[in-house]
Design a protein around this motif. Structure first.
Motif, short mmCIF file in Angstrom:
data_model
loop_
_atom_site.label_atom_id
_atom_site.label_comp_id
_atom_site.label_asym_id
_atom_site.label_seq_id
_atom_site.Cartn_x
_atom_site.Cartn_y
_atom_site.Cartn_z
N GLY A 156 0.81 -1.21 0.00
CA GLY A 156 0.00 0.00 0.00
C GLY A 156 0.84 1.26 0.00
O GLY A 156 0.37 2.35 0.32
N ASP A 158 3.95 3.86 -2.01
CA ASP A 158 4.06 4.54 -3.30
C ASP A 158 4.42 3.56 -4.42
O ASP A 158 3.91 3.69 -5.54
CB ASP A 158 5.12 5.65 -3.24
N THR A 159 5.29 2.62 -4.12
CA THR A 159 5.68 1.66 -5.16
C THR A 159 4.46 0.86 -5.60
O THR A 159 4.21 0.70 -6.80
CB THR A 159 6.78 0.70 -4.66
N ARG A 184 -0.47 3.57 2.66
CA ARG A 184 0.64 4.35 3.23
C ARG A 184 1.16 5.38 2.22
O ARG A 184 1.87 6.32 2.59
CB ARG A 184 1.77 3.37 3.56
#
Ligand code: NDP
Length: 316
Positions: A156, A158-159, A184
Motif C-alpha cells: 500500500g 508509493d511503489t 501508506r
C-alpha cells in the motif's frame, strides 16, 4: 608480518548491469578491474524473463542472456571476473579492504559498490513455486505479459500504487492487496489509485497462498484476520506482483558510507562519488527511484569514469 592480501586498482562488487558496465569502462581505461559477482550472479535481471525496454534490442532479450552478454563484453576487455560474496569492508584507511567469503581480503585503491537491492517477498512457499510463472516483483519488467489479464499488487506504499497504475494501463483488472485499512502512499498516489476504475483496493486483506495448474490462476486471501468477521476470499488472477519494498544491499558498508534512512547509498550530486574518497556507488544500491537496467548501466559507466579521474587526481 608479510602482507599476503591481493592489491588491485579498481574493485567492483556486484554483477548486475551496473557492475558489468563499470567493468567494461574500467577495463578500457586500463584500471585492470577485479569484479566479484556476489550472491546472485547477473543480479535481479536473471529473475525476470524477457527484457523488452533496454534500448538496442528491438525483439527483446532474455534476462539471463543479457547478463551473459554483458559478462562476456567485460571479459573481452580483460576484466577479472570472479565468484565470491563480499562479507566485510574496511574503508577506515587506504588502501580500502574488502573481505570475500569471510576469508579472502582484497586491498583496493578504488571500490565501486554495485551490490543492488533485493525485492522483499512475503515469504510464502507459493512465491517460490510460481517464480517466473505469474509471480513478479517488477511491474515495469513483466507487466506487458499481462495485457487484458487480471493481476494483483501486494502493498500500500508509493511503489505499490505506481505499479498498480502502470498495470492498469495493460491489464483488464488490478487488485491491490493492502494489509491495513488505509494506504501508506502519498496522498496524490492514493487519489490516483482510488479514482482508477480498473483498480480495486482490497483493504485489510492478507495473502495466504496462490493456486493454479500451469502458473498462477488465483490467490487465497484472508480478510480482517483475527476479527470476529474474519473470512477467506479467493480472487482469480494471472499475475501476482510484490511491491512491499526493496532492501538495498548495504549492510557491510554502513559504518563508513553515508546512507539514506532506508539504507540506500547517498552519492554526491549527479556523480557516483560516496562520502569516502575513492569509493563509488552504482545501480540500485544508490537508486530508490528509477531501478531500471538502463539507468543502472549508465551509473556503472559514471562510477568507472569517476574512479579513473580519482586515480589521476591522486596521482596513482
Ligand atoms: P514502503 O515501505 O513505503 O511501503 C511498503 C508497503 O508494503 C506498505 O503498504 C506496507 O504495509 C506493505 N508491506 C510491507 N511488508 C508487508 C507484508 N509482509 N505484507 C503485506 N504488506 C506489506 O515501500 P515503497 O517501496 O512503496 O516505498 C519506499 C520509499 O520510496 C518510500 O519512501 C516511498 O515514498 C518512495 N517512493 C516514492 C515514489 C515516488 O515518489 N514516485 C515511488 C516509489 C517509492 P504497511 O503500510 O501496513 O506497513
Amino acid at each position: 608480518m608479510e602482507n599476503t592480501n591481493e592489491r588491485v586498482r579498481c574493485l567492483i562488487i556486484g554483477s548486475g548491469p551496473a557492475g558489468f558496465t563499470a567493468a567494461i569502462y574500467a577495463s578500457r581505461a586500463n584500471l585492470s578491474p577485479v569484479l566479484y559477482e556476489g550472491m546472485q550472479p547477473g543480479g535481479q535481471l536473471t529473475t525476470t524473463t524477457e527484457i523488452e525496454n533496454f534500448p538496442g534490442y528491438p525483439e527483446g532479450i532474455d534476462g539471463n542472456q543479457m547478463m551473459e552478454d554483458l559478462r562476456n563484453q567485460a571479459k573481452r576487455f580483460e576484466a577479472d571476473i570472479r565468484w565470491g560474496v563480499a562479507t566485510a569492508a574496511d574503508f577506515s584507511t587506504k588502501p580500502y579492504k574488502v573481505t570475500f567469503d569471510g576469508e579472502k581480503v582484497i586491498e583496493a585503491d578504488t571500490v565501486i559498490i554495485a551490490t543492488g537491492a533485493t525485492a522483499k517477498y512475503l515469504g510464502l512457499p507459493d512465491e517460490a513455486k510460481y517464480a517466473g510463472m505469474g509471480v513478479s516483483a517488477c511491474a515495469t519488467c513483466d507487466g506487458f505479459f499481462y495485457r487484458n489479464k487480471r493481476v494483483a499488487v501486494v502493498g500500500g506504499g508509493d511503489t505499490a500504487c505506481e505499479e498498480a497504475e502502470y498495470l492498469s494501463k495493460l491489464a483488464s483488472k488490478v487488485y491491490m492487496i493492502v494489509r491495513k485499512n488505509h494506504l501508506r502512499a502519498s496522498k496524490i498516489m492514493q487519489q490516483r489509485v482510488l479514482d482508477n476504475d480498473k483498480i480495486e483496493v482490497l483493504f485489510e486483506h492478507e495473502t495466504l497462498g496462490l493456486f493454479g495448474e500451469n502458473g498462477v490462476e488465483g490467490a487465497k486471501l484472508i480478510k480482517r484476520r483475527g476479527h470476529s468477521d474474519e473470512e477467506t476470499v479467493d480472487i482469480a488472477i494471472d499475475g501476482f506482483f510484490l511491491a512491499i519494498g526493496h532492501k538495498p544491499n548495504t549492510d557491510i558498508f554502513k559504518d563508513y558510507i553515508k546512507l539514506d534512512e532506508v539504507g540506500y547509498i547517498l552519492t554526491e550530486g549527479t556523480s557516483a562519488r560516496t562520502n569516502v574518497p575513492g569509493v563509488f556507488a552504482a545501480g540500485d544500491v544508490a537508486d530508490p527511484h528509477y531501478r531500471q537496467a538502463v539507468t543502472a548501466a549508465a551509473s556503472g559507466c559514471k562510477a568507472a569514469i569517476d574512479a579513473e579521474r580519482y586515480l589521476i587526481e591522486i596521482g596513482e
